[in-house]
Structures are given as structure tokens and as C-alpha cells.
Scaffold this active site. Structure first.
Site, PDB file in Angstrom:
ATOM      1  N   TYR A 142      -8.437  -5.859   9.477  1.00 32.20           N
ATOM      2  CA  TYR A 142      -9.316  -6.007   8.880  1.00 32.20           C
ATOM      3  C   TYR A 142      -9.856  -7.142   8.718  1.00 32.20           C
ATOM      4  O   TYR A 142     -11.369  -7.669   8.282  1.00 32.20           O
ATOM      5  CB  TYR A 142      -9.028  -6.438   7.431  1.00 32.20           C
ATOM      6  CG  TYR A 142      -8.742  -4.501   6.409  1.00 32.20           C
ATOM      7  CD1 TYR A 142      -7.152  -4.211   7.008  1.00 32.20           C
ATOM      8  CD2 TYR A 142      -9.002  -4.916   4.911  1.00 32.20           C
ATOM      9  CE1 TYR A 142      -7.232  -2.817   6.108  1.00 32.20           C
ATOM     10  CE2 TYR A 142      -8.977  -4.231   4.565  1.00 32.20           C
ATOM     11  CZ  TYR A 142      -8.399  -3.057   4.767  1.00 32.20           C
ATOM     12  OH  TYR A 142      -7.570  -1.799   4.041  1.00 32.20           O
ATOM     13  N   LYS A 193       2.796   1.534  15.054  1.00 24.91           N
ATOM     14  CA  LYS A 193       2.591   2.410  15.717  1.00 24.91           C
ATOM     15  C   LYS A 193       3.311   2.344  17.524  1.00 24.91           C
ATOM     16  O   LYS A 193       2.254   1.765  18.056  1.00 24.91           O
ATOM     17  CB  LYS A 193       1.202   3.383  15.757  1.00 24.91           C
ATOM     18  CG  LYS A 193       0.816   3.987  14.629  1.00 24.91           C
ATOM     19  CD  LYS A 193       1.068   6.171  15.225  1.00 24.91           C
ATOM     20  CE  LYS A 193       0.756   6.660  15.760  1.00 24.91           C
ATOM     21  NZ  LYS A 193       1.299   7.834  15.954  1.00 24.91           N
ATOM     22  N   ASP A 226       2.865   7.252  11.430  1.00 25.18           N
ATOM     23  CA  ASP A 226       2.612   8.508  10.242  1.00 25.18           C
ATOM     24  C   ASP A 226       3.594   9.579  10.533  1.00 25.18           C
ATOM     25  O   ASP A 226       3.718   9.795   9.048  1.00 25.18           O
ATOM     26  CB  ASP A 226       1.731   9.431  12.079  1.00 25.18           C
ATOM     27  CG  ASP A 226       2.129   9.454  13.437  1.00 25.18           C
ATOM     28  OD1 ASP A 226       3.238   8.595  13.244  1.00 25.18           O
ATOM     29  OD2 ASP A 226       1.975  10.097  13.877  1.00 25.18           O
ATOM     30  N   ASP A 250      -2.166   0.009   3.481  1.00 23.40           N
ATOM     31  CA  ASP A 250      -3.546   0.451   2.541  1.00 23.40           C
ATOM     32  C   ASP A 250      -3.141   2.481   2.900  1.00 23.40           C
ATOM     33  O   ASP A 250      -3.802   2.598   1.683  1.00 23.40           O
ATOM     34  CB  ASP A 250      -4.528   0.575   3.539  1.00 23.40           C
ATOM     35  CG  ASP A 250      -6.118   0.120   2.506  1.00 23.40           C
ATOM     36  OD1 ASP A 250      -6.518   0.636   1.257  1.00 23.40           O
ATOM     37  OD2 ASP A 250      -7.399   1.250   3.089  1.00 23.40           O
ATOM     38  N   ASP A 254      -1.858   4.417  -1.006  1.00 20.97           N
ATOM     39  CA  ASP A 254      -2.327   5.037  -1.593  1.00 20.97           C
ATOM     40  C   ASP A 254      -1.610   6.523  -1.595  1.00 20.97           C
ATOM     41  O   ASP A 254      -1.904   7.452  -2.871  1.00 20.97           O
ATOM     42  CB  ASP A 254      -3.929   5.731  -0.986  1.00 20.97           C
ATOM     43  CG  ASP A 254      -5.298   4.744  -1.119  1.00 20.97           C
ATOM     44  OD1 ASP A 254      -4.836   3.913  -2.500  1.00 20.97           O
ATOM     45  OD2 ASP A 254      -5.952   5.317  -1.696  1.00 20.97           O
TER      46      ASP A 254
HETATM   47  C1  IPM Z   1      -7.387  -2.251  -1.410  1.00 17.59           C
HETATM   48  C2  IPM Z   1      -8.893  -1.871  -0.905  1.00 17.59           C
HETATM   49  C3  IPM Z   1      -8.951  -2.239  -0.573  1.00 17.59           C
HETATM   50  C4  IPM Z   1      -8.630  -2.421   0.731  1.00 17.59           C
HETATM   51  C5  IPM Z   1     -10.543  -2.346  -0.168  1.00 17.59           C
HETATM   52  C6  IPM Z   1     -11.487  -1.948  -1.974  1.00 17.59           C
HETATM   53  C7  IPM Z   1     -11.436  -3.221   0.569  1.00 17.59           C
HETATM   54  O1  IPM Z   1      -8.486  -0.281  -0.697  1.00 17.59           O
HETATM   55  O2  IPM Z   1      -7.122  -3.304  -2.027  1.00 17.59           O
HETATM   56  O3  IPM Z   1      -6.552  -0.853  -1.112  1.00 17.59           O
HETATM   57  O4  IPM Z   1      -8.836  -1.691   1.388  1.00 17.59           O
HETATM   58  O5  IPM Z   1      -8.004  -3.284   1.118  1.00 17.59           O
HETATM   59 MG    MG Z   2      -6.898   1.162  -0.778  1.00 21.80          MG
END
Ligand code: IPM
Ligand code: MG
Length: 369
Positions: A142, A193, A226, A250, A254
Site C-alpha cells: 500500500y 506467501k 491463498d 484487505d 472481505d
Molecule cells: C478497506 C478498503 C480500503 C483498503 C480502500 C478503501 C482503500 O478496501 O479498508 O478494506 O484497501 O484498505
Molecule cells: Mg477492503
């Protein structure tokens, strides 16, 4: 009675709607709890760009740096697809994380009993799920340099992102994960990884060293990222705490979010190092984005935003009982079959964003009476 200063950054899309519900909850605790809360608001993301031409103003950065906690909504939307890269909405959030040195991102994925049928996985797999993802938040790809696109002049371009970690960055996030595991089921899975990436090799070496030296009582497993993604959808309950880098965190968070029924359920806490006074800088935000497609329609689920304030009560204000109370209020509202659109299923009652807020407030009144 302590008085805490909150800085609110609602942001874009559904951000302001869900923040409005969080504010009602904050007010409730200010009136009924052992501390009072003062708050000011600022602009971030597209909202800041429209007002000032930047993703966050210097003045709002200063307010964020000096608040006891920042409560953040969401940023982004198609409206700002073509703004300069450095002023894109996400840049505001990334600057807050970096300048406030919020290296530890805690993303709990808990499946509320009432939602075990709302998950895209079978009920048997997610019932009772309680995972804590600990994501490194100020390093890795990042922020690594160089980060650029070069024109090679032959009709080709070359893009570079840099994945970089130093020992101290891995050590401090590993400690956060091990400390949390001690308060939970005592297990940490460290995901990287190492079979492909040098950062993965260093990551696993450093995590092993911290474990050996300081946390022998915690069970440690190394898992390829993975495989971790696969295991999260195969048998998620095998995990207690997962510690991983910025990018894998990240993605894995999700995935974990969907296990809980909806991305609209996942809160997060981003924490800095504790200072001499024991205080740490902190920002609390839902894991989901700004959902511009449903903005203004009163359809957004405010629970991840409200649960982010639960995390503020727990991690910034040492108000564990109040945090438990708010968690119970949310669980009860779901058990009473109220659902925002994202969680809607046959036989349940669909409610709007503010009706969900009403219901949680009513439940708080009931539970505390
Ligand atoms: C998160 C989001 C952010 C990230 C974006 C909005 C920059 O996806 O907080 O998970 O990638 O960290
Ligand atoms: Mg995210």
C-alpha cells in the site's frame, strides 16, 4: 466523569446516513453511560475533494490527530473516478492511517446466531463463527516506494508497486495478534506467501521469533495466504486470530465478512502504538465501502458502523460493559427478525437505515432499564 473527544468523518455515499445512526448511539451512551462524548465533524474523500480539492484538509487532519478517536464512514464513488490520483477519495483514508500510524487493523468476523442462514455458506459452517483478522495497516504494498507508472516510450508502460516490510513492523503486529489470542481461544494463524515472496519469508521468520521469545503459551500456525482464503470458505471455524499483511488482510477480511451474512456487518478498529499515558491513536470504520448505488435510499445497513463504535468503547474508552451492552442490543434486534435490505430474507421484516437505528436504541433502553 471523563469527557471524550470524537472526530467524525462521514465521507461519501452511504457514509453520512450510517454515521447519523452511529451519532444517535453515541448520544445514548453519552447520556446513559459513565463518560460523555463531544464530537466535531469533518470532510474526507470525495466530499473533501468537492469542498477543498484534496482528499482531506490539513485542518481536518489536525482534528483527527488530536481527537481521542476518529469515527469514519466510507469514501469513494464513480463521481470521483477521474480526479487526480493523489486526491482520489481513498487517499484521505490512507493518509489518516499513515499519519496517525495506525498499524494494527482489527477486523472481527462474528456470525450473529440470527444471521447464520444469511451467509452464502451453509449454516453448519458459520454458526458460532468468531474470527479476529489482524491486518497490518501502514506498510506493505500500500505504501512501499517506488510506486509509479513509467512510460517506456515504445508504446509500452511499466507499473511498479513495492511490497516492503521491516522486522519491527512485523514484530509489533505479531504482538497485537498474540495478545488478542490470549484473551480469546489462544490460537494465531499467520498468513503470507513465503513460497513466492521475500516479504513472506521474513514475515514468517519474525512471527516465529516473537512467538518463541514471548508467546509460547499461544498456538501458532503458518499458513499460505491463498490456502487461508480457501480454508476461510471451507471451514472458517478452524481459525481464531489470523495475522497478515496489508494487502492479504484487505482481501481475507472481505472474504471473512461475507461469512457473517453481509459486508454490512463488519466493523473495524485501526490502532496505533500505546503512548506513555497508555493512550493510542485510533480510527473506527466499517469494513464495507460507500455503496454509491444505494446512497440516499435509506437502504444501508448501519450495523457495521454502529459496531465500529462498540469497538471504540472497548479499545479506546475501556468501556467493556457498555460495548457488551451494545453488542447485545444489535444481536437482539436481529433475533427479533428486523433486517436491512442487504440481509433481507423471507419471513423477516425489512427496515430502513434509521428504523434499524431506532430499533437498536429501543433495545438499549430495554436492556438498561
Ligand atoms: C478497506 C478498503 C480500503 C483498503 C480502500 C478503501 C482503500 O478496501 O479498508 O478494506 O484497501 O484498505
Ligand atoms: Mg477492503
Amino acid at each position: 466523569m471523563p469527557a471524550y473527544k470524537l472526530f467524525l468523518l462521514p465521507g461519501d455515499g452511504i457514509g453520512p446516513e450510517i454515521m447519523a445512526e452511529a451519532v444517535r448511539i453515541i448520544d445514548w451512551f453519552g447520556e446513559n453511560g459513565p463518560a460523555s462524548f463531544e464530537y466535531e465533524s469533518g470532510l474526507v474523500g470525495g466530499a473533501a475533494y468537492d469542498a477543498y480539492g484534496v482528499a482531506i484538509s490539513e485542518e481536518d487532519m489536525l482534528s483527527a490527530m488530536t481527537a481521542d478517536a476518529v469515527i469514519f464512514g466510507a469514501v469513494g464513488g464513480p463521481k470521483w473516478d477521474n480526479v487526480p490520483y493523489d486526491a482520489r477519495p481513498e487517499a484521505g483514508l490512507l493518509r489518516l492511517r499513515k499519519d496517525m500510524k495506525l498499524f494494527a487493523n482489527l477486523r472481527p468476523a462474528i456470525c450473529y446466531p440470527a444471521l447464520s442462514e444469511a451467509s452464502s455458506l451453509k449454516k453448519e459452517l458459520v454458526e458460532g463463527l468468531d474470527i479476529m483478522i489482524v491486518r497490518e495497516l501502514t506498510g506493505g504494498v500500500y505504501f512501499g516506494e517506488p510506486k509509479e507508472i513509467t512510460d517506456l516510450g515504445n508504446g509500452q508502460k511499466r507499473a511498479v508497486d513495492t511490497q516492503v516490510y521491516q522486522t519491527y513492523e512485523i514484530e509489533r503486529i505479531a504482538r497485537v495478534a498474540f495478545d488478542l489470542a490470549r484473551l480469546r481461544a489462544g490460537r494465531v494463524a499467520s498468513a503470507e506467501k513465503r513460497n513466492v515472496m521475500k516479504t513472506g519469508v521474513l514475515w514468517s521468520e519474525v512471527v516465529t521469533a516473537v512467538h518463541e521469545a514471548e508467546y509460547k503459551d499461544v498456538q501458532l500456525e503458518h499458513i499460505l495466504a491463498d490456502n487461508c482464503a480457501m480454508q476461510l470458505v471451507r471451514n472458517p471455524r478452524q481459525f481464531d486470530v489470523i495475522v497478515t499483511d496489508n494487502l492479504f488482510g484487505d482481501i481475507l477480511s472481505d472474504v471473512a465478512a461475507m461469512l457473517t451474512g453481509s459486508l454490512g456487518m463488519l466493523p473495524s478498529a485501526s490502532l496505533g502504538e500505546a503512548g506513555k499515558d497508555g493512550k493510542r491513536k485510533a480510527l473506527y470504520e466499517p469494513v464495507h465501502g460507500s455503496a454509491p448505488d444505494i446512497a440516499g435510499l435509506e437502504k444501508a445497513n448501519p450495523i457495521a458502523m454502529i459496531a465500529s463504535f462498540t469497538m471504540a468503547l472497548r479499545y479506546s474508552f475501556d468501556m467493556g460493559d457498555e460495548a457488551d451492552l451494545l453488542d447485545s442490543a444489535i444481536a437482539n434486534v436481529l433475533a427479533n427478525d428486523l433486517r436491512t435490505a442487504d440481509l433481507m430474507q423471507k419471513g423477516k421484516t425489512e427496515v430502513t437505515t434509521s428504523q434499524m437505528g431506532d430499533a437498536i436504541l429501543a433495545e438499549l433502553d430495554l436492556l438498561s432499564s
